[in-house]
Design a protein around this motif. Sequence first.
Motif: not given
Length: 433
Positions: A40-44, A61-66, A375-390
């Motif tokens: 995760g750290w390397q991807v980010y 990208q973090l969402g995609l890895i999940g 894993e899918l929750g990580e994808a959801e969190s990453g994509f949601l963070a890209s729209m709403l912020g972390p």
Amino acid sequence: MDSAPEPRHAHPLRIANFRAYFVARFAMTIAQNAMIIVIGWQVYTIAREQMGMSVSGAAAQLGLIGLLQFLPLFLTTPVSGFVADRFDRRWITRITVGLQLLCAFILALATYEGWISLPILFSVAVLLGLARAFSGPAFSALAPNLVPREVLPTAIALSSISWQVGTIIGPAIGGFAYAHARSGAYWLAVALFGVALACMSLIGRVAQPPRSAAHPIRQIIDGLRYVGQNKLVLGTITLDLFAVFLAGTSALLPIYAHDIFKVGAQGLSLLAAAPAVGASVIALIFSIRPLKHNVGPRMLISVLVYGTATILFGIAHLIVPAYAFEVGVGALAVAGGADMFSVYIRQSLIQLYTPDEMRGRVGAVSQLTISASNELGEAESGFLASMLGPIGAVLVGGGGAIVVTILWTYLFPSIRRAKTFDPPEPQKLEAKS
């Protein structure tokens, strides 16, 4: 080799096969979490520093890895459960641990030689998802074959300790090893997967469930039907699915460490370890004094606590700026303890309410929901963070977990009515289903 009969009430750690299983899972979990935190750290950091992406772009990208870890499991779940019920579970675990060892070696070599990249990280994520798809049902279905039924809840608590303590040590070691030498965490994972493989090879022959003469597709359908008809099993599985899917924060930890708390890779390792610290305390308590009463209502309360602690983590830097990192770590520890409380009850109910010949298939469905929530929750969190912020993503997730728990209290009354782990008589269970 064959295993000698064990006393009916022997402590799980006095049973040689379970000891080997315990050490194998412990080593494997350390290796997995040392890898995952660094991946995760390397991807980010590659996305932010080498490719010049914005916070929202790197979060995606973090969402995609999940997502890439989840898809192989989603596609193979019906088959992996059937395989765990049809073939020797020891060999399935050995093969999948070997595949994870190969993944760790690829990442170690790529990082050491300097040709690590997002395509390599994404490709290995797919292989790790495939390995976990088959190892999860086999590992969960194997544990009840290693101990007498009377001590199974204690064995589940101990197994959870090996997982949770490994989850503590893994991110901490992974973060510090990466800070010292960028390939260090992966080489450590190679060694630990080797230990896990050796321990699994020591497990002697264990009783196998009776093989059904039905067609494989029919067996897969029967497993899915059992989960759908047993309302208690269905309710506990889906509660975890939606609560952790919404409130999971692991994918967002690199964002909080890098851009909000500004604590770097070592701070990230502390954030990642915090939930497991709380979880390990709860698991240790249960291994000494197993929970026996009001198990269903307590599981519901624990999920409410989990959602509330997640919200506190998300806004820690807003309410206590001077101690944001410390409060965030504490909130994650509470969330981890609450999650362990729920996991202990859920896994005990699923294992004890499921016939041995179906544990692999039911375990596969359970793992699918766990992976969907992780894993899918990580994808959801990453994509949601890209729209709403972390921050928005964490608040929506924590609030959603609370809402789901309240709904499940009424949609699945069998959960709040579950007072003990002892399943009712078959005819009563069928009527309730």
